[in-house]
Design an enzyme around this catalytic site. Sequence first.
Site, PDB file in Angstrom:
ATOM      1  N   GLU A 502     -27.575   3.386   8.153  1.00  0.00           N
ATOM      2  CA  GLU A 502     -26.622   2.272   7.942  1.00  0.00           C
ATOM      3  C   GLU A 502     -27.201   0.933   8.384  1.00  0.00           C
ATOM      4  O   GLU A 502     -26.530   0.141   9.047  1.00  0.00           O
ATOM      5  CB  GLU A 502     -25.305   2.535   8.695  1.00  0.00           C
ATOM      6  CG  GLU A 502     -24.676   3.865   8.346  1.00  0.00           C
ATOM      7  CD  GLU A 502     -23.503   3.751   7.401  1.00  0.00           C
ATOM      8  OE1 GLU A 502     -23.254   2.643   6.881  1.00  0.00           O
ATOM      9  OE2 GLU A 502     -22.859   4.773   7.152  1.00  0.00           O
TER      10      GLU A 502
HETATM   11  C1  LIG Z   1     -30.784  11.414   8.971  1.00  0.00           C
HETATM   12  C2  LIG Z   1     -30.588  10.394   7.912  1.00  0.00           C
HETATM   13  C3  LIG Z   1     -29.419  10.361   7.177  1.00  0.00           C
HETATM   14  C4  LIG Z   1     -29.277   9.443   6.125  1.00  0.00           C
HETATM   15  N1  LIG Z   1     -28.177   9.510   5.319  1.00  0.00           N
HETATM   16  C5  LIG Z   1     -28.147   8.742   4.196  1.00  0.00           C
HETATM   17  C6  LIG Z   1     -27.119   8.918   3.230  1.00  0.00           C
HETATM   18  O1  LIG Z   1     -26.230   9.746   3.389  1.00  0.00           O
HETATM   19  N2  LIG Z   1     -27.162   8.163   2.110  1.00  0.00           N
HETATM   20  C7  LIG Z   1     -28.140   7.242   1.896  1.00  0.00           C
HETATM   21  O2  LIG Z   1     -28.130   6.599   0.866  1.00  0.00           O
HETATM   22  N3  LIG Z   1     -29.127   7.035   2.799  1.00  0.00           N
HETATM   23  C8  LIG Z   1     -29.156   7.769   3.937  1.00  0.00           C
HETATM   24  N4  LIG Z   1     -30.162   7.591   4.850  1.00  0.00           N
HETATM   25  C9  LIG Z   1     -31.148   6.553   4.632  1.00  0.00           C
HETATM   26  C10 LIG Z   1     -31.112   5.432   5.648  1.00  0.00           C
HETATM   27  O3  LIG Z   1     -30.066   4.571   5.371  1.00  0.00           O
HETATM   28  C11 LIG Z   1     -32.484   4.789   5.630  1.00  0.00           C
HETATM   29  O4  LIG Z   1     -33.327   5.664   6.320  1.00  0.00           O
HETATM   30  C12 LIG Z   1     -32.512   3.437   6.220  1.00  0.00           C
HETATM   31  O5  LIG Z   1     -31.887   2.556   5.363  1.00  0.00           O
HETATM   32  C13 LIG Z   1     -33.929   2.942   6.485  1.00  0.00           C
HETATM   33  O6  LIG Z   1     -34.766   3.126   5.399  1.00  0.00           O
HETATM   34  P1  LIG Z   1     -36.189   3.853   5.576  1.00  0.00           P
HETATM   35  O7  LIG Z   1     -35.975   5.069   6.398  1.00  0.00           O
HETATM   36  O8  LIG Z   1     -36.774   4.009   4.251  1.00  0.00           O
HETATM   37  O9  LIG Z   1     -37.031   2.855   6.468  1.00  0.00           O
HETATM   38  P2  LIG Z   1     -37.777   1.529   5.982  1.00  0.00           P
HETATM   39  O10 LIG Z   1     -36.905   0.759   5.091  1.00  0.00           O
HETATM   40  O11 LIG Z   1     -39.132   1.876   5.524  1.00  0.00           O
HETATM   41  O12 LIG Z   1     -37.861   0.744   7.358  1.00  0.00           O
HETATM   42  C14 LIG Z   1     -38.840   1.045   8.337  1.00  0.00           C
HETATM   43  C15 LIG Z   1     -38.700   0.068   9.490  1.00  0.00           C
HETATM   44  O13 LIG Z   1     -38.891  -1.263   9.013  1.00  0.00           O
HETATM   45  C16 LIG Z   1     -37.840  -2.082   9.480  1.00  0.00           C
HETATM   46  N5  LIG Z   1     -37.619  -3.158   8.526  1.00  0.00           N
HETATM   47  C17 LIG Z   1     -37.455  -3.073   7.194  1.00  0.00           C
HETATM   48  N6  LIG Z   1     -37.272  -4.296   6.674  1.00  0.00           N
HETATM   49  C18 LIG Z   1     -37.331  -5.166   7.695  1.00  0.00           C
HETATM   50  C19 LIG Z   1     -37.206  -6.581   7.819  1.00  0.00           C
HETATM   51  N7  LIG Z   1     -36.987  -7.374   6.787  1.00  0.00           N
HETATM   52  N8  LIG Z   1     -37.299  -7.127   9.040  1.00  0.00           N
HETATM   53  C20 LIG Z   1     -37.539  -6.361  10.121  1.00  0.00           C
HETATM   54  N9  LIG Z   1     -37.648  -5.036  10.065  1.00  0.00           N
HETATM   55  C21 LIG Z   1     -37.556  -4.438   8.870  1.00  0.00           C
HETATM   56  C22 LIG Z   1     -36.656  -1.156   9.622  1.00  0.00           C
HETATM   57  O14 LIG Z   1     -35.731  -1.671  10.562  1.00  0.00           O
HETATM   58  C23 LIG Z   1     -37.326   0.108  10.136  1.00  0.00           C
HETATM   59  O15 LIG Z   1     -37.467   0.003  11.516  1.00  0.00           O
HETATM   60  C24 LIG Z   1     -30.293   8.492   5.905  1.00  0.00           C
HETATM   61  C25 LIG Z   1     -31.448   8.490   6.691  1.00  0.00           C
HETATM   62  C26 LIG Z   1     -31.602   9.432   7.673  1.00  0.00           C
HETATM   63  C27 LIG Z   1     -32.869   9.419   8.464  1.00  0.00           C
END
Ligand SMILES: Cc1cc2nc3c(=O)[nH]c(=O)nc-3n(C[C@H](O)[C@H](O)[C@H](O)COP(=O)(O)OP(=O)(O)OC[C@H]3O[C@@H](n4cnc5c(N)ncnc54)[C@H](O)[C@@H]3O)c2cc1C
Length: 841
Positions: A502
């Site tokens: 989220e």
């Molecule tokens: C257990 C689990 C349950 C989930 N459930 C759902 C679900 O039900 N439905 C769904 O749609 N998604 C779900 N997600 C997805 C979740 O919302 C994403 O994991 C999250 O949005 C982050 O995306 P990412 O993991 O690809 O990380 P990335 O987007 O690759 O981010 C990696 C890091 O970079 C940082 N970052 C990225 N952009 C910036 C910026 N501009 N400035 C500073 N920092 C930045 C982030 O804060 C993070 O620390 C789930 C994820 C997990 C792990």
Amino acid sequence: MLTLAWLVALLVVAFALAYVNASGVAWTVALAVALGVAWGASLLPAWLALALTVVFVLLAIPLNVTALRRKLVSDGVLSAFRKILPPMSQTEKEAIEAGTVWWDGDLFSGNPDWNKLLAVQPPTLSPEEQRFLDVETEELCELITDWETTQVHRDLPPKVWQFIKDKGFLGMSIAKEYGGLGFSGYAHSQVMTKLSTRSGTVAVSVMVPNSLGPGELLAHYGTDAQKRHYLPRLAKGLEIPCFALTNPTAGSDAASIPDYGIVCWGEHEGKKVLGLRVTWDKRYITLGPIATLLGLAFRAYDPDHLVGDKEDIGITCALIPTSHPGVEIGRRHMPLSAVFQNGPNWGKDVFIPMDWIIGGQPMLGRGWRMLMECLAAGRGISLPSSATGMAKLAVRATGGYARVRTQFKTPIGKFEGIEEALTRMGGNLYMMDAARALTATAIDIGEKPAVISGIAKLHITQRGREVVNDAMDIVGGKGICMGPSNFLGAAYMQLPVAITVEGANILTRSLIVFGQGAIRCHPYVLKEMQATTEKDRAKASADFDAALFGHIRFTLANMARTLVMGLTGSHFVSVPRSVSPATRRYYQQLTRFSAALAFLSDISMGTLGGALKRKEKLSARLGDVLSLLYLCSATLKRYEDEGRQSADAPLMHWAMWDAMWKAQGALEGVLSNFPNRVIAAFMRRFVFPLGRPYQVPSDKLGHKVARLLLEPSATRDRLVAGSFVSKAADDPVTLIEQALVATLAAEPVEAKLRAAIKDRRLDAKLPPGAGIDALAARAEAQGIVTAAEVQAIATARELTAKVIRVDDFPQDLGTSGLRPLEYGRAAVEASNSSIVDQVAA
Ligand SMILES: Cc1cc2nc3c(=O)[nH]c(=O)nc-3n(C[C@H](O)[C@H](O)[C@H](O)COP(=O)(O)OP(=O)(O)OC[C@H]3O[C@@H](n4cnc5c(N)ncnc54)[C@H](O)[C@@H]3O)c2cc1C
């Protein structure tokens, strides 16, 4: 001399006018009077007086005649703004405009109306909600253990799933008219908090259907037919929902999802209908592997113009039964051994009829706005509640553990090093719980607090992680070795889930809290931005003019207020009479921080413009000040709402001082790193005119906080209120609670033994291997203690032995020749029998 006095008076009046945010007319009159006095008393050389008068007239006339002012000033600034403002995509615009501004607007104003906050009624539960918490939620907690869930079943056991469905846990936020429980946000939060004190797996499994997902989206945007069909089924658990937004290439930047749907004609149930041919690839989707109803976000395109002029219609949300041909779903990820159902799903050219779009065809392309508007429940309720629940578990169990675990013949909780960690745990939890309750209350009074829910999500999960990390350090090896008697390891492993989902925390801190907060909470910035995109030129000019001059006065007001409050230590700021005398100063100091935040924000936005968005470290620190102001307000409100419990005061005071110290650090971080050093020096003079006044909370205060965690009391009960304690005799938390009581009961007896040894009435020499039990028996024989007192020592010893026990397993951890499920069961049996053996021995 008279001239100097005139000049000083002029400055004082100007400051006073700025301070009270005086109107343009008031400024004009005051300056006219000042010039009149200068002329009348010949205070200035005639040429200077004349020059000043000409400048005054040249400025006063256009600035006070609206039409002239717009033509000569505002319209020019507006066209400059149009050129320099970075272009905003539709998705960015929808994200920024979503939701409502509430108390965050006050905190950003430089002059929060504390009466408004204090007038908000404390949250309460209806009798029905209270019963659900006391009966069904307790029963559900009793049905599960984290160890069995994660190691034996690798899922919630079937009977637990059935219980969850039967009792309506999946429909807490669905209205009663559709068969749901229709609970308030606060009730939902209380349930989530309690479940999280027991098992992260069950909490997440219940959380998803009650936050951002099909239920929430249908309730707000579904057609009547969709609501009538799906909501009762979701409420009763006849459908298991999931919501799929995240794509391998679009995580944090979710608006860039490449998943697409092409509007086309196709065949559905034997008929030719208008619909979309959808292709997607999603991952991390919670409940996905067992979902029967897939909420799917994708970008809709209409290349053949079957529904309108636009080709790129925008992000769209649909509901697709997972049994639909082409939907590939069922495989699982393994999220940090939390084992809640989570996995990928995908589909290629899957045709869906138009009426599967949530809200039907009119809602094509409206998905992003829908998601942004519904984010508040997930961000503001579910994740803060689960992090608070885990922190309650950690505080209850670790506080008790630190009292019963001794090293160097002393309870470890009494060592200053451990005390420091316990203090942070107690203070953080008090503040977290306050912010959790206030945020849920905001949602219940009809707000959709976009910025506040981001703050709550970020800071409560972050503090939750700090609390659990501190607890791990206190518990030592006992927290590290997994098994049925480890009460902490699972929370430690699972907390990063709340940090990531989220809106991952780094992104939320760097981009959302201030990025969205500065625009939404500022009284003028959004109006100025909206004027730059307004098509009606006359309206744009009028709106921009009003916003621009309001903004200038607002900045001057906060500049003056920041300096005056800095010089006077904010002692003269008015505070509602109703507040506790113990907290009066905090209201004054927070008002000072609020003015400083507003002042620094305006100067930062004014001088850095669009570049501030890329200066994430600066905007994150400004966001921290806003966040800390919110956490502090919630803490003060909690103190009032709970009837100013003086026994709880150390928790409140520590949390406030710690937060004010951090807010000062954040302001200092902005000033020290501001790119323009001249402007930084200027701002520093206003923000900290007499240096930095806030200090870390004292060790003496910290000592009082730590002590509250080390023994049962009404304060400890309030701190961990709503956390679950099992009735099972061998439950690790139950054992700690019992051992704590027994240890406190044994302490006076031990003191008697020590006194007798000191007076040489009791010989302390014991044979090797004999312990305090033998000493107590000897003392009883000599009439120094009673049989009941000897028993108190024995009970404390026995329970403490159980508490400090760590599970052990066979050499191969039970894996040889067994499938994972059996391995887990074998491990449980092995570990249980080892406990039984040791207790018997
Ligand atoms: C257990 C689990 C349950 C989930 N459930 C759902 C679900 O039900 N439905 C769904 O749609 N998604 C779900 N997600 C997805 C979740 O919302 C994403 O994991 C999250 O949005 C982050 O995306 P990412 O993991 O690809 O990380 P990335 O987007 O690759 O981010 C990696 C890091 O970079 C940082 N970052 C990225 N952009 C910036 C910026 N501009 N400035 C500073 N920092 C930045 C982030 O804060 C993070 O620390 C789930 C994820 C997990 C792990």
